[in-house]
Design an enzyme around this catalytic site. Structure first.
Site, short mmCIF file in Angstrom:
data_model
loop_
_atom_site.label_atom_id
_atom_site.label_comp_id
_atom_site.label_asym_id
_atom_site.label_seq_id
_atom_site.Cartn_x
_atom_site.Cartn_y
_atom_site.Cartn_z
N GLN A 36 -10.66 -0.94 -9.29
CA GLN A 36 -11.87 -1.19 -8.50
C GLN A 36 -13.12 -0.91 -9.34
O GLN A 36 -13.27 0.20 -9.88
CB GLN A 36 -11.86 -0.29 -7.27
CG GLN A 36 -10.66 -0.52 -6.36
CD GLN A 36 -10.45 0.62 -5.37
OE1 GLN A 36 -10.48 1.79 -5.75
NE2 GLN A 36 -10.24 0.28 -4.11
N LYS A 89 0.86 -1.18 0.00
CA LYS A 89 0.00 0.00 0.00
C LYS A 89 0.89 1.23 0.00
O LYS A 89 1.76 1.38 0.87
CB LYS A 89 -0.93 -0.01 1.21
CG LYS A 89 -2.03 -1.04 1.14
CD LYS A 89 -2.93 -0.98 2.34
CE LYS A 89 -4.12 -1.92 2.19
NZ LYS A 89 -3.68 -3.33 2.01
N ARG A 109 -5.12 -6.68 -10.96
CA ARG A 109 -6.08 -7.36 -10.09
C ARG A 109 -7.37 -6.56 -10.15
O ARG A 109 -7.38 -5.36 -9.85
CB ARG A 109 -5.55 -7.42 -8.66
CG ARG A 109 -6.52 -8.10 -7.68
CD ARG A 109 -6.12 -7.83 -6.24
NE ARG A 109 -4.78 -8.28 -5.95
CZ ARG A 109 -3.98 -7.73 -5.03
NH1 ARG A 109 -4.40 -6.69 -4.32
NH2 ARG A 109 -2.78 -8.20 -4.83
N ASP A 142 -1.47 -2.19 -4.17
CA ASP A 142 -2.89 -2.20 -3.81
C ASP A 142 -3.51 -0.84 -4.08
O ASP A 142 -2.84 0.20 -3.99
CB ASP A 142 -3.06 -2.53 -2.32
CG ASP A 142 -2.87 -4.02 -2.03
OD1 ASP A 142 -2.93 -4.82 -2.98
OD2 ASP A 142 -2.67 -4.36 -0.86
N GLY A 172 -14.11 -3.34 -4.75
CA GLY A 172 -13.75 -2.14 -3.98
C GLY A 172 -14.32 -2.21 -2.58
O GLY A 172 -15.40 -2.75 -2.37
N ALA A 173 -13.57 -1.65 -1.62
CA ALA A 173 -13.96 -1.84 -0.22
C ALA A 173 -13.80 -0.60 0.65
O ALA A 173 -13.63 -0.71 1.86
CB ALA A 173 -13.15 -2.99 0.38
N ARG A 187 -13.19 -4.07 6.36
CA ARG A 187 -13.41 -3.68 4.96
C ARG A 187 -13.76 -4.88 4.10
O ARG A 187 -14.52 -4.78 3.15
CB ARG A 187 -12.19 -2.94 4.41
CG ARG A 187 -12.06 -1.52 4.95
CD ARG A 187 -11.12 -0.70 4.09
NE ARG A 187 -9.78 -1.24 4.08
CZ ARG A 187 -8.84 -0.96 4.98
NH1 ARG A 187 -9.12 -0.14 5.97
NH2 ARG A 187 -7.64 -1.49 4.90
N ARG A 188 -13.19 -6.04 4.42
CA ARG A 188 -13.53 -7.25 3.66
C ARG A 188 -14.99 -7.62 3.89
O ARG A 188 -15.68 -8.07 2.98
CB ARG A 188 -12.63 -8.40 4.07
CG ARG A 188 -11.14 -8.20 3.80
CD ARG A 188 -10.76 -8.11 2.32
NE ARG A 188 -11.04 -6.85 1.68
CZ ARG A 188 -10.31 -5.74 1.86
NH1 ARG A 188 -9.28 -5.74 2.69
NH2 ARG A 188 -10.60 -4.64 1.19
N HIS A 229 -15.00 -13.46 -4.23
CA HIS A 229 -15.56 -14.67 -3.63
C HIS A 229 -16.93 -14.99 -4.22
O HIS A 229 -17.57 -15.97 -3.81
CB HIS A 229 -15.72 -14.49 -2.12
CG HIS A 229 -14.42 -14.33 -1.39
ND1 HIS A 229 -14.34 -13.80 -0.13
CD2 HIS A 229 -13.16 -14.66 -1.74
CE1 HIS A 229 -13.07 -13.79 0.26
NE2 HIS A 229 -12.34 -14.30 -0.70
#
Length: 305
Positions: A161, A98, A182, A132, A186-187, A286-287, A225
């Site tokens: 994102q 990050k 990737r 990230d 977004g979170a 956040r996840r 997921h």
């Protein structure tokens, strides 16, 4: 209900009181089921075990928003040591960083010098580094730094994102760099002026980004997921003759383990995002905000023996 859940978890993620409690009591409540350890050394045996199962890894030292140049340089040195250990232990692992932990909010020269030091070491040991993506106020700076580094190094990627309106144009802008990307939903808590509010719009935009990046011939990591998103990617790849070595699926450590192994058996590459460190609370909240369904996965993961 899902929108309420997202706001709830994002609100919890900013609680300094809960963060302190999490650092103190996390191990007793199963934080080790979602975090690889407090140090990278602790994570090495776990990575070796995951590698032995056929899983690829990307590691991330938890923590962001450092306020001092000294701390930012310490974080860079810690990342360099991680890269060295990945090489010495012959781990199948990448590194995620990050920029706010490396001085992005301090001065440009600080974060730039830290990234050059990290990338020089990563290039030496043939380790891929992914930058990230953080909140939207830092998106432009992050992408500018990524593009500048991509002109020097091949072994670097970043994140796009799908909840941001700008992301499709960002893919177009990055295409000439042959990017390793990737793609995520977004979170972070974002205002409606820069990000989609409805989940359905975020999902549709992620599908659009997956299609565009794959059809452009660029390597794509689908970090989700969501079963529907995974099945969409698989079907799109077959329909468009996209080879399986042009993309991979990425999932969080401790979540969807059965799905990870099923994808492996089907012949897909799977990478596990494995964070380490004691600053796990904000990451975890956040996840959960990113996909409230993760709550059930998390609870099963936390208490599964």
């Amino acid at each position: 209900m899902e929108a309420i859940s997202k706001k709830f978890f994002l609100h919890l993620s900013s609680s300094s009181v809960l963060d302190r409690l999490a650092k103190k009591w996390g191990p007793k409540f199963g934080a080790n089921k979602i975090v690889g350890g407090e140090t990278f050394e602790e994570a090495v045996p776990l990575i070796q075990d995951l590698n032995s199962q056929g899983l690829h890894i990307t590691v991330d030292h938890l923590g962001e928003f450092v306020s001092s140049e000294k701390e930012a340089r310490q974080r860079a040195q810690e990342c360099i040591q991680t890269i060295q250990m990945i090489s010495s232990h012959q781990l199948t692992s990448q590194v995620s960083v990050k920029l706010t932990s490396l001085g992005l909010d301090i001065r440009h020269d600080v974060v730039w010098e830290n990234m050059i030091a990290i990338m020089d070491e990563a290039q030496k040991h043939d380790v891929v580094v992914t930058i990230d993506m953080e909140d939207s106020t830092r998106t432009e700076k992050t992408l500018e730094i990524y593009k500048s580094l991509k002109e020097r190094y091949d072994n670097i990627g970043t994140v796009i994102q799908s909840y941001l309106y700008r992301s499709s144009e960002d893919l177009d802008d990055l295409s000439s760099y042959d990017p390793y990307l990737r793609l995520v939903k977004g979170a972070y808590k974002e205002p409606g002026k820069v990000a989609f509010v409805e989940k359905s719009d975020v999902d549709e935009n992620l599908k659009h980004l997956i299609e565009k990046n794959l059809l452009n011939g660029h390597y794509t990591a689908i970090a989700s997921h969501d079963d529907a998103m995974i099945e969409f990617t698989k079907a799109f790849a077959v329909e468009n003759n996209i080879p399986t070595d042009q993309f991979e699926f990425q999932m969080l450590y401790g979540m969807r383990n059965d799905t990870q192994m099923a994808l492996l058996k089907e012949g897909y590459k799977v990478r596990v995002y494995l964070p380490y460190g004691d600053d796990w609370y904000g990451y975890f909240m956040r996840r959960l905000a990113e996909r409230p369904a993760n709550v059930s996965f998390a609870i099963k993961g936390l208490f599964k023996k």
